[in-house]
Design an enzyme around this catalytic site. Sequence first.
Site, PDB file in Angstrom:
ATOM      1  N   SER A 113       0.663  -1.209   0.028  1.00  0.00           N
ATOM      2  CA  SER A 113      -0.020  -0.021   0.000  1.00  0.00           C
ATOM      3  C   SER A 113       0.502   1.099   0.108  1.00  0.00           C
ATOM      4  O   SER A 113       0.333   2.343  -0.235  1.00  0.00           O
ATOM      5  CB  SER A 113      -0.968  -0.015   1.210  1.00  0.00           C
ATOM      6  OG  SER A 113      -0.241   0.322   2.389  1.00  0.00           O
ATOM      7  N   LYS A 122      -6.626   4.788   7.997  1.00  0.00           N
ATOM      8  CA  LYS A 122      -5.410   5.658   7.534  1.00  0.00           C
ATOM      9  C   LYS A 122      -5.737   7.243   7.685  1.00  0.00           C
ATOM     10  O   LYS A 122      -4.697   7.789   7.903  1.00  0.00           O
ATOM     11  CB  LYS A 122      -4.663   5.254   6.394  1.00  0.00           C
ATOM     12  CG  LYS A 122      -4.048   3.876   6.330  1.00  0.00           C
ATOM     13  CD  LYS A 122      -3.720   3.221   4.995  1.00  0.00           C
ATOM     14  CE  LYS A 122      -3.049   1.967   5.017  1.00  0.00           C
ATOM     15  NZ  LYS A 122      -2.665   1.147   3.607  1.00  0.00           N
TER      16      LYS A 122
END
Lengths: 256, 256, 256, 256, 256, 256
Positions: free
Chosen positions: F98, F141
């Site tokens: 990611s 996040k």
Amino acid sequence: ILRVEVDGERVGQINGLTVIDMREHSFGHPVRITSNVYMGQEGVVNIEREVKLTGPIHNKGLLILSSYLGKKYAQDMPLTLSARIAFEQTYEEIEGDSASSTELYCLLSSLSGYPLKQGIAVTGSVDQFGNIQPIGGVNEKIEGFFRYCKFRGLTGKQGVMIPKQNLIHLMLDHEVLEAVESGKFNIWAIETVDEGLEILTGVPAGTPDESGKYPEDSVHGRAKAKLRLLMEEAAKLKKALQKDEKDGKESSSNDN
Amino acid sequence: ILRVEVDGERVGQINGLTVIDMREHSFGHPVRITSNVYMGQEGVVNIEREVKLTGPIHNKGLLILSSYLGKKYAQDMPLTLSARIAFEQTYEEIEGDSASSTELYCLLSSLSGYPLKQGIAVTGSVDQFGNIQPIGGVNEKIEGFFRYCKFRGLTGKQGVMIPKQNLIHLMLDHEVLEAVESGKFNIWAIETVDEGLEILTGVPAGTPDESGKYPEDSVHGRAKAKLRLLMEEAAKLKKALQKDEKDGKESSSNDN
Amino acid sequence: ILRVEVDGERVGQINGLTVIDMREHSFGHPVRITSNVYMGQEGVVNIEREVKLTGPIHNKGLLILSSYLGKKYAQDMPLTLSARIAFEQTYEEIEGDSASSTELYCLLSSLSGYPLKQGIAVTGSVDQFGNIQPIGGVNEKIEGFFRYCKFRGLTGKQGVMIPKQNLIHLMLDHEVLEAVESGKFNIWAIETVDEGLEILTGVPAGTPDESGKYPEDSVHGRAKAKLRLLMEEAAKLKKALQKDEKDGKESSSNDN
Amino acid sequence: ILRVEVDGERVGQINGLTVIDMREHSFGHPVRITSNVYMGQEGVVNIEREVKLTGPIHNKGLLILSSYLGKKYAQDMPLTLSARIAFEQTYEEIEGDSASSTELYCLLSSLSGYPLKQGIAVTGSVDQFGNIQPIGGVNEKIEGFFRYCKFRGLTGKQGVMIPKQNLIHLMLDHEVLEAVESGKFNIWAIETVDEGLEILTGVPAGTPDESGKYPEDSVHGRAKAKLRLLMEEAAKLKKALQKDEKDGKESSSNDN
Amino acid sequence: ILRVEVDGERVGQINGLTVIDMREHSFGHPVRITSNVYMGQEGVVNIEREVKLTGPIHNKGLLILSSYLGKKYAQDMPLTLSARIAFEQTYEEIEGDSASSTELYCLLSSLSGYPLKQGIAVTGSVDQFGNIQPIGGVNEKIEGFFRYCKFRGLTGKQGVMIPKQNLIHLMLDHEVLEAVESGKFNIWAIETVDEGLEILTGVPAGTPDESGKYPEDSVHGRAKAKLRLLMEEAAKLKKALQKDEKDGKESSSNDN
Amino acid sequence: ILRVEVDGERVGQINGLTVIDMREHSFGHPVRITSNVYMGQEGVVNIEREVKLTGPIHNKGLLILSSYLGKKYAQDMPLTLSARIAFEQTYEEIEGDSASSTELYCLLSSLSGYPLKQGIAVTGSVDQFGNIQPIGGVNEKIEGFFRYCKFRGLTGKQGVMIPKQNLIHLMLDHEVLEAVESGKFNIWAIETVDEGLEILTGVPAGTPDESGKYPEDSVHGRAKAKLRLLMEEAAKLKKALQKDEKDGKESSSNDN
Ligand SMILES: [Ca+2]
Ligand SMILES: [Ca+2]
Ligand SMILES: [Ca+2]
Ligand SMILES: [Ca+2]
Ligand SMILES: [Ca+2]
Ligand SMILES: [Ca+2]
Ligand SMILES: [Ca+2]
Ligand SMILES: [Ca+2]
Ligand SMILES: [Ca+2]
Ligand SMILES: [Ca+2]
Ligand SMILES: [Ca+2]
Ligand SMILES: [Ca+2]
């Protein structure tokens, strides 16, 4: 039936000292260390390390030895040599850095061509600058080499070279003490590789002048000259092989 | 159905000796060792080591062998060859250094072109300077090769070459002792590689003169000449390939 | 649905034989082995070995094969080629050296350009000098290939090539024996790679003359010529690429 | 018997700080870190890492150190040097990145030739841009070095250099606090490698001008000059070796 | 949320098919495979293999693919390229050789510049000569891709390319069979890489003439031309960089 | 005490986002990623990978990033640079892809010299062609970076850049939603590397013209120019070092 020698002098051969642990005692034991130097690009190779018969502390000592060579000889030229160090007739794993100075003396003898006194066994680790550092088992090592020399016959020139910092650990058998006091056996306590080299070879180690050059007839002077020669001869050979065929054949028929 | 030969002579082939442990006995057993030498950069390769069929002590012996070659032949030129040593028809792991001199003789035969007497089986380890060192199982090895030769037919020229330091270990079967006494079988006890080479080839090993050169018709002389030739021919070939296309084609049509 | 062929001839393709062990029986089984040769520096690569689908004995056989090539072709030039050998459509680990001669024939076919008779399956290990050595499971392998050929249709030209030293192990099924006696199936027992090459290609293997050259129209002659050509063409190409830009463009527009 | 120095100044030598965990307490402990720089292609080598006596976090710090050198000195030339860093007289695994700035100062001293004040022990990690980052065990480290200096004799010039971000963690023993307040011991808290260099050497670190050049008499200026010199001397040597034989001999007889 | 495309055409992108085993069923699943080709020396690299996310059978297929390229394109020049193949958005280990032809088509598209029809998913292994070989799970794979296309909208141009030898294994769902019969979905059964290339690109694969050259406007012709161009451009660049400084600066200001 | 910055702009520095799993919750957490670029041959090196602090999926992402660079910049020149990427002040293993786009932006900033806005944190994987692909933990996040920015002070220019395909996964806290709606915090959803570069730098990414050249004042234009410059300067330096000794000394005294 070990080939350990305790008299005379040899190029590229030295006595190291190992300690063998038994159930109740531990014994010092001499081991013959040898080295060869020749033309090539392999650098300094310890044979036991290559076959994974050494532990990490030994290998650390070996890399420090190699860094010492770089600092000492490779300020104005790269180290281009093939050198191999072996513990002859040993079959167990080797660990610890107490033979790193011993391996270094052996190699410097092969490089300089100066023989080492075979009556002297050596223990001690070395740092990146050539300082000798203390090690363990100093009493067992001295007593072990004393026993071995006594069995082969004491000459008065035999003895063990130890790090000066180990002097405070000395607790030797009465028999050994007496032999030392009466000059039948010796203990040399040193602080630097240069001191050790002079005891082992009887030749000056060699102090660099202001421009960094070592005296010609010193251990470092000849070692550096050998390194330079190996590099120069390899370069000359490479050039000779690039010449034309007829020349090549002629030189080849004269060079074996 | 092993291809072991016990008569005549061959280049790059020699009989080694292994010991097989059974429950109550251990038996010596001949093994055929071969080597090839050709142009290339791979150095001395033991095939079993490459495929991890050897133990560390064997590999140590192999590196010592290789260091011996460096000391002997690479003072004025690098070692540039491809050499491969194999224990033919063996399928188990090989450990121990008792065949390191045997492997060295085999390789020096390939290099020098001098054939080795196939009636002689060899055991013994070698140090970095070419000294032969004692090994284990000497009696089983001698008796094992004696049985094998007897089965194939004793010629009087057959026997085993052992390290001199192993003489004190000899406790041979009555039958073997009698064969040795009556000249039907032989035991050669040696101290150096050079002694071994002369027994195996019938040719002088070759002592270097003051400038370090070996006599032309000696084992070391021819081995060194072959190494030099391989290096020179590779250099010549490289140069020829750099010439222009037409030349290249012409030389190519004549060289297969 | 295997792509094994049992008729005609092919370059770089050969039938090997594996033995599959079941609970009570073991069966021989054909496997198609292929090889490619091209310009490059990778040497002889067995694809299964690269991906760790082989055992150490197989790999030992492969290195012996490669040493054979060195001895045979690399006395006056280095081996510079890329060659890949694969066991097509196999998914299990391959162990043992019984296909090392088979792999060698396959590679020599790719190198020489001579096709191999697809009706012949081959088993046998090879030593560093090109001698064929005995292997295990010879009966199962012969019977396995016989069954496979019978299923595909016997041509009278089919059969199995085995090491001569395995002849004493033969204990074949009645049906196979009859087929051999009546000429419907064949067993070739050989001692050297050269014998095998001549049976598989119908062309002389090629004996070197005094100067070491092989006849042009022989397997070794053409294999060596191909190796030389790959080396020379690579050198020519390298030189052409060093020429100036305009030339480069021109040659490039004509060479695909 | 450690060779740690706490007075004077040395090139390529610095005091690092480790923490030893006991059952109930943990103690800070000085460790001597040394480095050598010489001609070669090996790059920056941490000896402990080579022999697998370090953990991954230490190695990460080492690679960051090396990347810092690249950013700093290799914008217009590649890094071509051999440098070796060692933790002298340590025998346990080294983990953590708290000595990465310490190792960097040691190396920059060897490169620049400027000596480092031996009375200062250093802890702190460094990022890729030369920022100092906080570490653990700051109190134990300061107290440990204080005890060591007190035992050897406080000079007033001794102390510990720590990351500024660690100031908030300080909870020191009364005795240490008093010594700091009375000027008998020092704590330097810094944010960048350049600050640290100036404290350790007493010389400006060196700020690059618009064209990226560092002042000649600065740490970075001399370090860069040394790197350039090593590269240039290696190139000159290579060229000299390509000259003809007679020339080679002459230069060789004057250069040891 | 996969980026799999089932319409249009793309260079260096193709749909592979994996099978996911659940407790009672197994499902076919499309996976997007991509490749890049650029100047360099790294050869053909499968990204998953580099990070150890593949098994040995997959890697065997990859080496066979690479050997195919050598045979096809490297008879008169070495393979000098950097190529990378990746299975995008996959996070599990990849095993099996059923995508080796798929990876090959993807790479040949990047090399030749011909786009591949994204409506076609491909399964099948390839041998060293470019023959397509049967694989497992053919029904699940076809049904899986059918479901995926149906979800995205059937175009009539979509379908799966399978090895001809798998035709006998077909046992498809009624819905898929009907779609195939009515022309809404397709199954292509092929025997060689060349057949596959023509279906995927709509361009001839390219048959070499007697001198070994491929037609310019064929897949192999353009792939070979790209390989030659990469090699030639690298050589030109190397030469241009060896020119003098002023020239270098000028060309540099015009080339981004 | 992390050195993460959330204001201003920096070359070679960017905020990535990790997710830390606790027993009942998981939290997003910013991490500072840095990169250096310099002259050399080491290619793109992720420091964590070198010390085995990353998992295979991360490494796959890194190789894809590197392949993207090859496709983008190495069509007409090889990639010759040394670049190092590090996750500063992280001590745990890094896994997942990611951050692969984040690492790529960081590297392209170092290459192009364009600074990146430090108020933006980035998550998203990238494929071989520069497409952004969805990742996991998108809500944690975003919320994690929001909390961090709020603590440091919201500027209105801060926010998180996510893959467009992750938009459907958004389920953010009320507080974050309000901040986004009121312009105090931002979410950028993108599909390609080029979109991301323009947001992070405020400069066009750069579309190649027909001949493949990028505009000079674009991210790709300057990155390519830097790569070319590194290659050209290395070539110039190599040539300068081959000049004669006197010249060498002169240039050396002016270049630090
Ligand atoms: Ca000659
Ligand atoms: Ca000669
Ligand atoms: Ca030719
Ligand atoms: Ca020819
Ligand atoms: Ca061109
Ligand atoms: Ca062309
Ligand atoms: Ca000279
Ligand atoms: Ca001299
Ligand atoms: Ca320029
Ligand atoms: Ca430019
Ligand atoms: Ca200079
Ligand atoms: Ca200068």
